[in-house]
Design an enzyme around this catalytic site. Structure first.
Site, mmCIF file in Angstrom:
data_model
loop_
_atom_site.group_PDB
_atom_site.id
_atom_site.type_symbol
_atom_site.label_atom_id
_atom_site.label_comp_id
_atom_site.label_asym_id
_atom_site.label_seq_id
_atom_site.Cartn_x
_atom_site.Cartn_y
_atom_site.Cartn_z
ATOM 1 N N GLU A 92 19.268 24.841 -3.503
ATOM 2 C CA GLU A 92 18.109 25.405 -2.815
ATOM 3 C C GLU A 92 18.453 26.238 -1.587
ATOM 4 O OE1 GLU A 92 14.871 25.160 -3.878
ATOM 5 O OE2 GLU A 92 15.763 24.282 -5.683
ATOM 6 N N SER A 398 -25.135 -28.655 -12.017
ATOM 7 C CA SER A 398 -24.841 -29.963 -11.423
ATOM 8 C C SER A 398 -23.686 -29.937 -10.436
ATOM 9 C CB SER A 398 -24.542 -30.983 -12.526
ATOM 10 O OG SER A 398 -25.711 -31.259 -13.256
#
Length: 709
Positions: A92, A398
């Site tokens: 690069e 319950s």
């Protein structure tokens, strides 16, 4: 000629020339001001921090999730492989260590190429220019942006050293598949830590930089291979790679499978709950981009086991329903829980979506602290993000009765007190509920109710026990163990619904609770997480602690942002809490929660089944760990014909807890001061004679023991 010379030296010409120079200077200054106005100040560059991943850890420090808009991780330059650093410079920007931020040769080369091709390309940029563009500027291919890019690159070179620029570049560069920076890319493409990648893998990542889509090894393997080999060749030509290492790296295979994305990872309901807690507190930007470290209470190993077992057990129940519809499901088939089938299968069995699919929820928490270890909000987060453990309000049935029994204990009842298990009729006169005079059989009550049939001014309610049987007068303990509905409503009628509501509030329930006798049977709707925390109060000696999910949060520099501090509240006396827990142990030893006996340890629990079997619960506790399980249907479908109850839920609760409790000591609940034990006759509630073969050792608050045989 002399006339021209005189004009050039005339005042008018000199003034015009000076004016032109002045305008040129002013124009240049305005233009430069315009250029610089679009560039961030130097101090912003020095303080720049790229978007970071916020990490979520379980109680043992295991990474379980990452919040991120982009998959990005910061890593120091010394931890980045040298081959990767060298390869980036070689491909690069080979003059990176000598230029001042831009390359004149590169700019002219790119300009000539743009003229020839007639298109503006982003060639000729140094690493510093690429960094300035990627971090601070837009990606528009305009001359103004290019000038700003060069100016900014020079400023970056002035503010940062070359190693700092290279480090920032390698952490910032986009490499496709949502991965920003080389560390995130190594994980995404190779499922490796950055330090583990090979030379060939480093070259493949470098090759992605110009065009991640074109050189993606999963989408374009041949193109990716050619690009990787080009990177290796350039590294060899510039002296970064020997001939031997070049050939070795070229022979490396390409990755074949991308690291799996999120999908249906474990604990996603818990993760979403964490997001709902933290996002309003710190903001979206900080949570998703700020690099927080979030240390939670979750035990990921227990979570994985719990999810696996719950889904399998519910699939077994699905198979029962599907079979009745002519659909065969093998619960042991790994793909059986996938609701979709092929067109060919659909022609013979019908689409799999046609059979009801049970949903479930499960939570585990620490009894003492409230730390949540497991949270399952449903069978599949990708299918439904609705969290049934925290967002769903369901009738507890319950499993609500312990609040009624605690209210009775507070009013002077003992576990040996005889309570009424007889039919009772309630009627509503438009303002309050009342009871008819006591009757001994349902037939008499039915006759009494006939006079109210069709009257709009009155409502009549005749509760019944599950199975329709009543035992007359039984002890408070046995009534809880057998989950007697008639005892529950007679108790709440005797002590008043308001006292039961007060108990539920002290225990930790915040849901609306109706001031009616039916409250005793769990007709209100509550959240699982609250219900579990409230019932756990009894196992914690009457001390209430809220559920919590986050131990601490740190910023990306390790600074502490918050830390959990437990807050305890004394809700009930330790003596009453122990008496209730001791009775709830009987539910497991001799009652509807008997499935949990398989764990061979003291467990207090309570089942719950609502009308028409729409909700089926089990909540169970050891002295250290409490867990709640629920199953049912999101659309309230009844499964009464299959006779599934809270006992069914207790079975898969037990399967999960068998794994979770492996390393927990099988200790019993501690007996507080002020508790005594006496042998009683379980039928009469009075002291048992020494020769009574059925005598039972019951707990009492000192001074409340029976005195007669």
């Amino acid at each position: 000629m002399s006339r021209i010379v005189r004009f050039l030296f005339s005042k008018f010409f000199i003034c015009c020339l000076l004016a032109a120079c002045f305008l040129a200077i002013i124009g240049g200054a305005v233009f430069m001001r315009y250029i610089i106005s679009g560039i961030p100040p130097v101090y912003e560059m020095e303080e720049y921090t790229p978007s970071l991943t916020s990490k979520v850890f379980d109680r043992n420090g295991k990474l379980i999730h990452e919040f991120s808009i982009e998959k990005r991780s910061m890593v120091p330059l010394e931890e980045i492989p040298v081959d990767l650093q060298n390869g980036v410079v070689a491909m690069e920007d080979r003059d990176f260590f000598t230029h001042a931020g831009f390359s004149v040769r590169g700019i002219f080369r790119a300009l000539i190429n743009d003229v020839i091709t007639g298109r503006a390309k982003q060639g000729g940029s140094t690493l510093t220019q690429q960094l300035s563009r990627g971090v601070f500027l837009t990606q528009q291919k305009k001359l103004i942006r290019k000038i700003r890019e060069i100016v900014l690159a020079v400023q970056i070179e002035y503010s940062f050293s070359k190693p700092e620029i290279l480090q920032l570049y390698l952490n910032e560069i986009y490499l496709g598949s949502g991965a920003y920076g080389v560390k995130a890319a190594a994980k995404r493409y190779f499922n490796k830590e950055l330090s583990e990648i090979t030379t060939g893998e480093a070259a493949l990542l470098i090759g992605l930089i110009p065009s991640p889509g074109n050189y993606n090894p999963f989408a374009n393997p041949e193109r990716a291979r050619a690009r990787r080999n080009l990177v290796l060749q350039v590294m060899n030509e510039q002296g970064y790679l020997s001939d031997e290492d070049l050939e070795k790296a070229k022979a490396e295979p390409l990755p074949e499978k991308e690291t799996a994305a999120e999908g249906d990872k474990p604990a996603l309901y818990f993760i979403e709950h964490i997001r709902r807690i933290l996002e309003p507190k710190y903001g979206t930007e900080t949570l998703w981009k700020g690099g927080l470290n979030i240390y939670t209470t979750l035990d990921i190993d227990q979570q994985i086991q719990a999810e696996k077992i719950m889904n399998h057990k519910l699939l077994e129940l699905d198979a029962v329903i599907a079979k009745g519809l002519g659909i065969e499901i093998d619960p042991n088939d790994p793909e059986a829980d996938n609701r979709k089938n092929t067109d060919e299968e659909a022609e013979t069995t019908g689409p799999r979506e046609n059979y009801p699919r049970l949903q479930g929820a499960f939570m585990v928490r620490d009894v003492k602290t409230g730390a949540v270890r497991v949270m399952i909000g449903g069978r599949s987060f990708s299918e439904s993000k609705f969290n049934r453990a925290t967002q769903a309000r369901r009738q507890p049935g319950s499993s609500f009765k312990p609040y009624v029994w605690m209210a009775a204990l507070q009013q002077g009842y003992t576990p040996a007190t005889l309570v009424k298990d007889l039919p009772t009729m309630f009627y509503f006169d438009g303002k309050n509920w009342h009871t008819f005079d006591e009757n001994s059989d349902l037939y008499s009550l039915d006759l009494a109710a006939q006079s109210f049939v069709g009257s709009k001014a009155f409502n009549v309610w005749v509760p019944q026990n599950y199975g329709g049987r009543n035992d007359g007068w039984i002890t408070l303990r046995r009534a809880l163990e057998k989950s007697k509905n008639l005892v529950a409503v007679n108790l709440i009628d005797a002590i008043g619904p308001r006292k039961v509501i007060d108990v539920a509030r002290k225990a930790g329930l915040t849901a609306p609770l109706p001031n009616v006798p039916a409250l005793a049977l769990g007709v209100s709707v509550i959240n699982m997480d609250e219900h579990l925390a409230a019932l756990t109060t009894f196992a914690n000696g009457g001390i209430h602690t809220d559920n919590y999910y986050i131990e601490r949060v740190e910023d990306n520099n390790g600074r502490l942002l918050e830390e959990h501090i437990s807050q305890e509240k004394e809700a009930f006396t330790p003596q009453n809490a122990y008496l209730l827990i001791n009775m709830m142990k009987g539910v497991v030893q001799r009652g509807s929660g008997a499935a949990a006996n398989r764990l061979k340890r003291p467990i207090a629990g309570k089942t719950g089944t609502t009308q028409s079997h729409r909700d089926m619960w089990f909540v169970g506790m050891t002295p250290y760990t409490a867990a709640a399980a629920w199953m049912g249907y999101d659309d309230d479908t009844s499964q009464e014909k299959y006779h599934w109850t809270g006992s069914t839920t207790a079975r898969w609760w037990t399967d999960i807890m068998e794994e979770i409790l492996q390393d927990e000591p099988a200790d019993d609940f501690a007996v507080p001061e002020g508790i005594s034990f006496s042998y009683i006759n379980p039928n009469t509630g009075k002291l048992a004679t020494p020769t009574n073969p059925n005598k039972f050792l019951e707990a009492f608050k000192k001074g409340t023991e029976p005195t007669s045989f």
